[in-house]
Write an enzyme that holds these catalytic residues in place. Structure first.
Site, short mmCIF file in Angstrom:
data_model
loop_
_atom_site.label_atom_id
_atom_site.label_comp_id
_atom_site.label_asym_id
_atom_site.label_seq_id
_atom_site.Cartn_x
_atom_site.Cartn_y
_atom_site.Cartn_z
N TYR A 140 0.83 -1.20 0.00
CA TYR A 140 0.00 0.00 0.00
C TYR A 140 0.87 1.26 0.00
CZ TYR A 140 -3.72 3.28 0.91
OH TYR A 140 -4.60 4.31 0.80
N PHE A 172 -6.81 22.05 -24.48
CA PHE A 172 -7.17 20.64 -24.58
C PHE A 172 -8.43 20.45 -23.74
CE2 PHE A 172 -7.25 16.16 -23.49
CZ PHE A 172 -7.23 15.62 -24.76
N THR A 173 -9.30 19.53 -24.18
CA THR A 173 -10.64 19.39 -23.59
C THR A 173 -10.62 19.27 -22.06
OG1 THR A 173 -10.47 17.03 -24.08
CG2 THR A 173 -11.64 18.38 -25.67
N ASP A 190 2.35 20.18 -20.38
CA ASP A 190 1.48 19.05 -20.69
C ASP A 190 2.31 18.14 -21.59
OD1 ASP A 190 -0.29 17.22 -21.65
OD2 ASP A 190 -1.92 18.64 -21.98
N LYS A 240 -0.28 7.78 -23.43
CA LYS A 240 0.15 8.18 -24.78
C LYS A 240 1.61 7.77 -24.99
CE LYS A 240 -3.83 10.49 -24.33
NZ LYS A 240 -3.93 11.88 -23.93
N ARG A 279 -12.79 16.31 -33.86
CA ARG A 279 -12.10 17.38 -33.15
C ARG A 279 -12.50 18.69 -33.82
NH1 ARG A 279 -11.86 15.85 -28.43
NH2 ARG A 279 -10.11 14.73 -27.61
N PHE A 308 -18.58 15.76 -26.23
CA PHE A 308 -18.20 14.90 -27.36
C PHE A 308 -18.18 13.42 -26.97
CE2 PHE A 308 -13.87 14.15 -25.89
CZ PHE A 308 -13.66 15.24 -25.06
C1 LIG Z 1 -5.04 12.73 -23.28
C2 LIG Z 1 -4.60 14.08 -22.95
C3 LIG Z 1 -4.82 14.64 -21.68
C4 LIG Z 1 -5.66 13.95 -20.61
O1 LIG Z 1 -5.15 12.73 -20.22
P1 LIG Z 1 -6.06 11.47 -19.84
O2 LIG Z 1 -5.05 10.41 -19.53
O3 LIG Z 1 -6.92 11.14 -21.01
O4 LIG Z 1 -6.85 11.83 -18.63
C5 LIG Z 1 -4.32 15.90 -21.44
N1 LIG Z 1 -3.66 16.60 -22.38
C6 LIG Z 1 -3.43 16.11 -23.61
C7 LIG Z 1 -2.70 16.91 -24.62
C8 LIG Z 1 -3.89 14.84 -23.95
O5 LIG Z 1 -3.71 14.37 -25.18
#
Ligand SMILES: *Cc1c(COP(=O)(O)O)cnc(C)c1O
Length: 463
Positions: A77, A129-130, A220, A263, A387, A454
Site C-alpha cells: 500500500y 485541450f478538452t 502538458d 500516450k 475534433r 463529445f
Molecule cells: C489525453 C490528454 C490529456 C488527458 O489525459 P487522460 O489520460 O486522457 O486523462 C491531457 N492533455 C493532452 C494533450 C492529452 O492528449
C-alpha cells in the site's frame, strides 16, 4: 545517434509475438451500429470496429519487457519499490524531481488546477485541450489561447505550429496583470492543433519571458517524445542530438508537468504530476490522498508503475519514435496523394482530415467533422474521432457553441499496434467516402451532456 541511421525506411524496430483477432463486419452491420450509437463513434462497441483509430490513449501495445515488469509489481500500500523506480526514471529522463502518480492525465490536471488556480485567474496555453481547459474552468480560471495564428490554419506549412505568440502573452499581461496568471500551460506536440510541435527556440524564449514575469511553466508532456523527434528533424542545430537528449532539454525548460502516460510511454492506464518545487509537492501530496490514493501510488497499481517506468525508457528511443511518426506520415502521404484534404504538416500521433474542405456542403452548425467520423466508420469499419465544434463545446458564460476554425476528424494511431496494410485499408476507406462526399448529411444533436459533450452526445442526420 541520429547520424547512424542509414536505413531509408522507418520499418518497425520490433517483431510480433502475439496477435489479437478482430471481428469483420459488413456495411449493413456498421450502418446499424452507428445508428444505435447516435452517430457518435465514442458510443460504438469496440467489437464492431475493425481498425480502431479513435485515440492513441491507452491503446498502444506494451513490449515483452513491460509485460515482464508487470510481474515485478510490488503491491504494498505504501512505499512500493515500483514507485521509487518510476520516480527515479522520471527524474532521469524528464528531469523533474518530485512525482505524484495519478490514475491518468486528468487526475494530474485536477490536482494541479485545484492547488494553483484561484477564481478570476487566467491560464494561457498553446491551444486548449478538452480536459485541461475544463479543470482550469472548474477551478475558476479562464483559458486564454496564445498559440501562433498559423496553428489555426490547416493549410499553413509552418514547421512549429505549436509555438507561443509572445504578442498575445504581452497583451494578456497588460490586460489582467501577471499576478492573475498562476502559470502558463504548454503542450508538446499540440493535440488540438493536429499534433504540431513547439520549437526549442520558442520554449527557451518562453522560459525567459516567464522568468521576467515570475510565471511558472506547466508542461502538458503527453507527447513530448514526438515533439522531440520533430525538433531533431526540423530545428537548426538539433539533428545531432538524440530524441532522449531533446526530451530532457524540453522538460528542463519547464517547472511542472502533467502526463497522460497512456500516450507516449505506452501503458494502458496511468499518469502523473511532476515538479521541482518542494512546497508545491507537499500540496499535491495532500490533494492526491483525497482524490486518487496515497502519494506513492496515486491511482496506479505497483505493476502499472513498473510498466510505465519501462515504457518511458522505450518511448525516447530514436528508432521507436522514427517508426511511430513514420507510420503516421505514411498514412498522411497516402491520403494527401489521393487529394484528401488533411492538416499539414502531418502531425506526430494522428492524421487530421479537414472536414470543412472534405464536406463543403455541410455548415459548421451541422457538425461536418462528426458526420465524417460516422461516414468513414460505416464505409470501412475504421473508427476516428471528431475534433471540431462538438469537442469545443459551449462558452461557459454565454452558452453559445464555440465555432473553432479547425473542424477536424482525427485518425489516431496507437503505438506498435497496426501494420502498414492496415494503413492502406484506412486510406482506401477515407478515399471511398471522398468520392461520394456529397451524399454525407449534416447532424443535429438529440442528447447533450453538460460537460465534455463529445464523449456521450447523440446525433441524428438532417434529412
Ligand atoms: C489525453 C490528454 C490529456 C488527458 O489525459 P487522460 O489520460 O486522457 O486523462 C491531457 N492533455 C493532452 C494533450 C492529452 O492528449
Amino acid at each position: 545517434m541520429a547520424k547512424e541511421q542509414k536505413r531509408k525506411s522507418w520499418a518497425e524496430p520490433f517483431r510480433i509475438k502475439m496477435v489479437e483477432l478482430l471481428k469483420m463486419t459488413s456495411y449493413e452491420d456498421r450502418q446499424k451500429a452507428i445508428e444505435e450509437a447516435g452517430y457518435n463513434t465514442f458510443l460504438l462497441r469496440a467489437d464492431d470496429v475493425y481498425i480502431d483509430l479513435l485515440t492513441d490513449s491507452g491503446t498502444s501495445a506494451m513490449s515483452d519487457r513491460q509485460w515482464a515488469g508487470m510481474m515485478m509489481g510490488d503491491e504494498a500500500y505504501a512505499g512500493s519499490r515500483n514507485f521509487y523506480h518510476l520516480r527515479d526514471t522520471i527524474e532521469q529522463y524528464y528531469s523533474y524531481k518530485y512525482t505524484v502518480p495519478t490514475h491518468q492525465g486528468r487526475g494530474a490536471e485536477h490536482i494541479l488546477s485545484q492547488i494553483m488556480i484561484n477564481p478570476g485567474d487566467y491560464v494561457p496555453g498553446n491551444m486548449y485541450f478538452t480536459t485541461t481547459r475544463l479543470h482550469q474552468e472548474m477551478a475558476g480560471g479562464t483559458f486564454v489561447d496564445v498559440i501562433i495564428d498559423q496553428a489555426h490554419d490547416p493549410n499553413d506549412l509552418y514547421p512549429f505550429k505549436g509555438n507561443v505568440d509572445f504578442e498575445k502573452l504581452d497583451k494578456l499581461v497588460s490586460r489582467v496583470g501577471a499576478d492573475k496568471i498562476p502559470y502558463i500551460c504548454i503542450a508538446t506536440c499540440v493535440n488540438m492543433a493536429g499534433g504540431q510541435p513547439i520549437s526549442l527556440a520558442n520554449l527557451r524564449q518562453l522560459r525567459q519571458w516567464c522568468d521576467e514575469h515570475k510565471i511558472p511553466i506547466v508542461h502538458d508532456m503527453t507527447r513530448v517524445a514526438e515533439n522531440a523527434y520533430f525538433i531533431q528533424q526540423r530545428e537548426e542545430g538539433c539533428s545531432d542530438k538524440s530524441v532522449a537528449q531533446i526530451v530532457h532539454e524540453i522538460c528542463s525548460l519547464t517547472d511542472i508537468a502533467t502526463m497522460s502516460a497512456k500516450k507516449d510511454p505506452m501503458v494502458n492506464i496511468g499518469g502523473f504530476l511532476a515538479m521541482n518545487d518542494a512546497d508545491l509537492y507537499q500540496k499535491a501530496c495532500n490533494m492526491v490522498v483525497i482524490y486518487e490514493g496515497l502519494h506513492t501510488y496515486g491511482g496506479m497499481a505497483g505493476r502499472d508503475m513498473e510498466a510505465l517506468a519501462i515504457g518511458i525508457t522505450e518511448s525516447v528511443h530514436d528508432d521507436h519514435i522514427r517508426a511511430r511518426v513514420g507510420q503516421v506520415e505514411y498514412l498522411g502521404d497516402k491520403l494527401a496523394e489521393a487529394g484528401v484534404p488533411i492538416v499539414k504538416p502531418i502531425g506526430g500521433h494522428a492524421v487530421f482530415l479537414d472536414a470543412k474542405r472534405f464536406l463543403p456542403h455541410i455548415p459548421q452548425e451541422q457538425f461536418p467533422a462528426q458526420a465524417l467520423t460516422a461516414a468513414v466508420y460505416v464505409q470501412s469499419g475504421v473508427r476516428s474521432m471528431e475534433r471540431g465544434a462538438v469537442s469545443a463545446g459551449r462558452d461557459k458564460n454565454t452558452g453559445e457553441n464555440y465555432m473553432p476554425k479547425l473542424e477536424l476528424v482525427r485518425l489516431t494511431l496507437p503505438r506498435r499496434v497496426y501494420t502498414q496494410a492496415h494503413m492502406d485499408v484506412t486510406a482506401e476507406g477515407v478515399i471511398d467516402v471522398l468520392e461520394k462526399a456529397e451524399q454525407v448529411k449534416g447532424l443535429r444533436i438529440t442528447y447533450e451532456p453538460e460537460v465534455l459533450r463529445f464523449f456521450q452526445a447523440r446525433f441524428e442526420p438532417i434529412e
